[in-house]
Design an enzyme around this catalytic site. Sequence first.
Site, short mmCIF file in Angstrom:
data_model
loop_
_atom_site.label_atom_id
_atom_site.label_comp_id
_atom_site.label_asym_id
_atom_site.label_seq_id
_atom_site.Cartn_x
_atom_site.Cartn_y
_atom_site.Cartn_z
N THR A 1 114.27 11.44 58.01
CA THR A 1 113.42 12.61 58.15
C THR A 1 113.14 12.97 59.61
O THR A 1 112.63 14.05 59.88
CB THR A 1 112.07 12.39 57.45
OG1 THR A 1 111.40 11.29 58.07
CG2 THR A 1 112.27 12.11 55.96
N HIS B 1 113.56 25.35 53.35
CA HIS B 1 112.84 26.42 52.65
C HIS B 1 111.43 26.53 53.23
O HIS B 1 110.85 25.54 53.67
CB HIS B 1 112.77 26.13 51.15
CG HIS B 1 114.12 26.02 50.53
ND1 HIS B 1 114.81 27.12 50.09
CD2 HIS B 1 114.92 24.96 50.31
CE1 HIS B 1 115.99 26.73 49.61
NE2 HIS B 1 116.07 25.42 49.75
N ASN C 1 133.56 9.12 53.62
CA ASN C 1 134.08 8.53 52.39
C ASN C 1 133.85 9.48 51.22
O ASN C 1 133.29 10.56 51.38
CB ASN C 1 133.44 7.15 52.17
CG ASN C 1 134.37 6.18 51.50
OD1 ASN C 1 135.19 6.56 50.67
ND2 ASN C 1 134.26 4.93 51.86
#
Length: 182
Positions: free
Chosen positions: A165, A115, A85
């Site tokens: 996560t 990172h 969407n």
Amino acid sequence: MTQTEKQKMLAGALYLAGDPEIQADQLAAKQWMTRYNAALALPAGERRALLAERLGSVGVDAVIRPPFHCDYGYNIHLGDGVFLNFNCVILDVVEVRIGAGTQIGPAVQLYTADHPRDAATRRTGLEFGRPIVIGEHVWIGGGAIILPGVTIGDNAVIGAGAVVTRDVPAGATALGNPARVR
């Protein structure tokens, strides 16, 4: 043999994002996004042709509603009938695979970019990526964020606003921040 920074990036190794070849790829993606995001009023078939110009692979009847943002595009692979969407973001420094029939709500963000945790290494400008794999017939609610290295199994549901996560098993529902399987 020494790898280029782009080869390192694609392999998920530490690389310098400021490398000229990588910067050129990002510029090409920005130019493509300018065209694609201006194409909202075009028929779906014409938008799909634009997707096929830049993305790694685009399945039959795959749809991304503009505006859409990505780093490169060529690392994104959409299965048949995938739907994204409005206002989705995919940071695709490595592969993002989205399985057939998956539906992704507005403002969902998929981040493969990562990172180094060590501050001294971060200061050098090095970064890396970890792939994201989303199975078939997954439903991801609006505003969810999928972090680097996550795999979501077939038929899973990710709640709106969830921050994923960790991997989500097939058929599971994950909600919250951080997302937890319910």
